[in-house]
Design an enzyme around this catalytic site. Structure first.
Site, mmCIF file in Angstrom:
data_model
loop_
_atom_site.group_PDB
_atom_site.id
_atom_site.type_symbol
_atom_site.label_atom_id
_atom_site.label_comp_id
_atom_site.label_asym_id
_atom_site.label_seq_id
_atom_site.Cartn_x
_atom_site.Cartn_y
_atom_site.Cartn_z
ATOM 1 N N SER A 46 5.820 4.866 1.873
ATOM 2 C CA SER A 46 5.802 3.945 3.252
ATOM 3 C C SER A 46 6.520 2.866 3.051
ATOM 4 C CB SER A 46 4.516 3.679 3.553
ATOM 5 O OG SER A 46 3.618 3.082 2.672
ATOM 6 N N SER A 70 -4.913 9.332 1.005
ATOM 7 C CA SER A 70 -3.487 8.873 0.207
ATOM 8 C C SER A 70 -2.216 9.631 0.678
ATOM 9 C CB SER A 70 -3.895 8.610 -1.025
ATOM 10 O OG SER A 70 -4.789 7.939 -1.782
ATOM 11 N N PRO A 71 -2.389 10.043 1.932
ATOM 12 C CA PRO A 71 -1.300 10.746 2.563
ATOM 13 C C PRO A 71 0.149 10.095 2.288
ATOM 14 C CG PRO A 71 -2.287 9.720 4.322
ATOM 15 C CD PRO A 71 -3.172 9.284 3.036
ATOM 16 N N LEU A 72 0.013 8.705 2.145
ATOM 17 C CA LEU A 72 1.324 8.035 1.874
ATOM 18 C C LEU A 72 1.608 7.734 0.547
ATOM 19 C CD1 LEU A 72 0.851 5.378 5.172
ATOM 20 C CD2 LEU A 72 2.178 7.494 4.832
ATOM 21 N N TYR A 128 -17.115 1.929 -1.621
ATOM 22 C CA TYR A 128 -16.129 0.985 -1.460
ATOM 23 C C TYR A 128 -16.613 -0.718 -1.221
ATOM 24 C CZ TYR A 128 -13.588 5.083 0.033
ATOM 25 O OH TYR A 128 -12.947 6.321 0.217
ATOM 26 N N GLY A 185 5.590 0.555 0.964
ATOM 27 C CA GLY A 185 4.771 -0.459 0.958
ATOM 28 C C GLY A 185 4.823 -1.592 -0.350
ATOM 29 N N ARG A 216 -0.234 6.301 -1.891
ATOM 30 C CA ARG A 216 -0.518 5.194 -2.216
ATOM 31 C C ARG A 216 0.368 3.999 -2.174
ATOM 32 N NH1 ARG A 216 -5.350 6.345 -4.675
ATOM 33 N NH2 ARG A 216 -5.778 8.376 -5.456
ATOM 34 N N GLY A 217 1.189 4.241 -0.776
ATOM 35 C CA GLY A 217 2.182 3.034 -0.379
ATOM 36 C C GLY A 217 3.702 3.652 -0.992
ATOM 37 N N HIS A 255 -19.249 12.193 -2.474
ATOM 38 C CA HIS A 255 -17.834 11.568 -2.854
ATOM 39 C C HIS A 255 -17.243 12.170 -4.188
ATOM 40 C CE1 HIS A 255 -15.878 7.402 -2.488
ATOM 41 N NE2 HIS A 255 -14.936 8.223 -2.857
#
Length: 326
Positions: free
Chosen positions: A202, A194-196, A49, A204, A198-199, A115
């Site tokens: 939500s 990424s439980p949302l 990251y 987003g 990737r937006g 990873h």
């Protein structure tokens, strides 16, 4: 092995890259320190990251507060000469854990993941190197990311595995092809990144055209013109379900993920304090099982258009996929 994880942690990637334009270092530090003040219990970062900058940021934030959080990071995928490289050779992983410890400013990382499985290296060799790090006291537990059940079993034959971090949300059900059961049966945490979606779940963003030029979602099929209209058509009903549940769309998405098992952990990422608070509050929600079932019927493999990754990114992961299962 069993590792006690909070039900909701904080994914730190977006503080350094991937989604839109990341905040400045000062803004990122202020955000993380607020998250610590408000009781976040797990921070998830990685060698990859920001090319190491994310670990440095997390390290600055937890300076003097190390004991307040479970610290997770990852090795085996890094930016080398400006290019992302997957490398699971033991000598590489040994060097990377030392570099991670240095950037984080700590002498111990609680949970350290491979990873990505380097398909040129037997996973047992990579895990063996991680087991050496446990014996040396550099890491507390071993994790794997984006792996299949077969690879989990091969790794477990070499050393105890505490967690598997795979993508899991209403619109990415890949763990239901075996990993959800395998982790539950063997006492391994399934950490959902990424439980949302990737937006997507939500609210987003309003339209993928809003994404910054380097936003990784621009290369993901579900956000592209051939698939986006079909996916966007699900959102009005999704918002209505959340309203019926008395929570935000993002909270409903997290509640669904957490309902999948006591061993399931979610690590939503954000750069905003209000979203962080909203996400953390989802751990205390009680949502009717029937409504959760309806959510799963509305957003799922049969209703979402497009694969989760483009072809090149798909080749990098080992996790089961519905495309392969078809």
């Amino acid at each position: 092995m069993t590792l006690a994880l909070p039900r909701i942690g904080l994914g730190c990637m977006s503080l350094s890259h991937a989604y839109g334009v990341p905040p400045t270092v000062e803004e990122g530090l202020a955000f993380l320190r607020t998250a610590l003040d408000e009781g976040v219990k797990m921070l998830d970062t990685a060698t990859l990251y920001g090319g190491g900058r994310n670990e440095e940021l997390v390290g600055q934030a937890i300076a003097g507060r190390r004991d307040e959080v479970l610290l997770a990071s990852k090795c085996g995928m890094a930016i080398v000469d400006g290019v992302k490289r997957i490398d699971g050779r033991p000598e590489t992983l040994r060097a990377q854990v030392d570099a991670s410890l240095g950037r984080l400013g700590v002498d111990h990382i609680d949970l350290y993941y491979l990873h990505r499985w380097d398909k040129q290296v037997p996973i047992g060799e990579s895990v063996g190197a991680l087991a050496e790090m446990v014996s040396a006291g550099k890491i507390g537990a071993i994790g794997l990311s984006e792996v299949s059940v077969q690879r989990l079993r091969e790794a477990q034959a070499v050393a105890p595995i505490a967690a598997v971090q795979n993508e899991y949300s209403l619109w990415s059900r890949n763990p239901e092809l075996g990993m959800l059961d395998a982790t539950r049966e063997s006492g391994v945490a399934l950490v959902a990144f990424s439980p949302l979606a990737r937006g997507f779940l939500s609210d987003g963003f309003a339209d993928p055209d809003e994404f910054a030029p380097k936003d990784i979602r621009r290369n993901m099929p579900r956000f592209q013109p051939e698939h986006w209209p079909a996916n966007a058509s699900l959102l009005p009903q999704w918002r209505a379900l959340a309203a019926e549940a008395g929570c935000t769309p993002g909270q409903l998405a997290l509640a669904w993920v957490l309902s999948r098992g006591e061993n399931v952990v979610a690590i939503p990422g954000t750069t905003r304090v209000d979203h962080f608070r909203e996400n953390q509050a989802a751990a205390d929600l009680t949502v009717d099982a029937g409504l959760l079932a309806r959510a799963g019927e509305l957003i799922g493999t049969s209703t979402v258009s497009g694969p989760r990754y483009a072809e090149a990114a798909s080749r990098e992961v080992d996790a089961e996929s519905f495309e392969d299962a078809a």
